[in-house]
Write an enzyme that holds these catalytic residues in place. Sequence first.
Site, PDB file in Angstrom:
ATOM      1  N   GLY A  45      86.590 -23.812  35.909  1.00  4.84           N
ATOM      2  CA  GLY A  45      86.422 -23.728  37.361  1.00  4.84           C
ATOM      3  C   GLY A  45      84.969 -23.604  37.792  1.00  4.84           C
ATOM      4  O   GLY A  45      84.694 -23.156  38.904  1.00  4.84           O
ATOM      5  N   ARG A  46      84.058 -23.987  36.924  1.00  9.13           N
ATOM      6  CA  ARG A  46      82.612 -23.901  37.232  1.00  9.13           C
ATOM      7  C   ARG A  46      82.132 -22.462  37.436  1.00  9.13           C
ATOM      8  O   ARG A  46      81.062 -22.229  37.972  1.00  9.13           O
ATOM      9  CB  ARG A  46      82.242 -24.761  38.460  1.00  9.13           C
ATOM     10  CG  ARG A  46      82.564 -26.256  38.296  1.00  9.13           C
ATOM     11  CD  ARG A  46      81.867 -26.843  37.065  1.00  9.13           C
ATOM     12  NE  ARG A  46      81.981 -28.298  36.981  1.00  9.13           N
ATOM     13  CZ  ARG A  46      82.574 -28.954  35.968  1.00  9.13           C
ATOM     14  NH1 ARG A  46      83.156 -28.289  34.985  1.00  9.13           N
ATOM     15  NH2 ARG A  46      82.566 -30.263  35.931  1.00  9.13           N
TER      16      ARG A  46
END
Length: 213
Positions: free
Chosen positions: A191-192
């Site tokens: 999810g960065r």
Amino acid sequence: MTDPAALRQSYAKGRLDETEVADTWLGQLQGWFAEAVADPAIVEANAVQLATADATGRPDVRTVLAKAIDERGVVFYTNHDSAKGRDLATNPRAALVFAWLAQERQVRLAGAVEQVTRAETDAYFATRPRESQLGAWASPQSQVVTSRAALEAAEADAARRFADAPVPAPPHWGGFLLVPDSVEFWQGRRGRLHDRVRYRRAGDEWAVERLAP
Ligand SMILES: Cc1cc2nc3c(=O)[nH]c(=O)nc-3n(C[C@H](O)[C@H](O)[C@H](O)COP(=O)(O)O)c2cc1C
């Protein structure tokens, strides 16, 4: 054309916690470097992208090979008259990054740059293959040359000049040491929400901080 916007990887190979990293930036870097060297998916684990800027602030970046990683910092070798050498003569600060993408990792260092001693350069130069030693004499690095043939002629001149004698390091060639005041370790996460842990020199101490991704 291949659309770069369509390329998307999610990162899940590791994690990094500011409470679990090594006590020193060097310990952490040595651990990750050993893992990079041991990973067949990583070529040239000691390759770094080196950023410099000239006196007007105009930046430049290129790959060099780290040849020492120790408590002083990171050493690389180059031609002092090259574009990077001229940048460092007028603006002796730099940043470099190890990009170990197969492990979803990068390490960034930034700080002041100084020349290593002539003795250190000479000792390293003596370990290089003779062909590379001659190349250092033959190449006016970063200058425009008329042709490949001109470079090979210069190499042949150097080979004749030194004949069977040892090839010394050219006076315009040597090591630079980047003395870091900041060393950041980055591990890709889902999810960065990546992990970033930075060692930052604060006087005689080093602060260890988590940065937002
Ligand atoms: C994998 C790799 C390793 C390199 N290692 C070095 C190096 O250790 N020293 C060096 O001067 N140039 C090295 N180069 C070449 C530099 O990237 C660059 O082309 C050259 O130093 C001239 O840069 P400059 O004109 O900005 O000074 C390497 C290039 C690559 C792709």
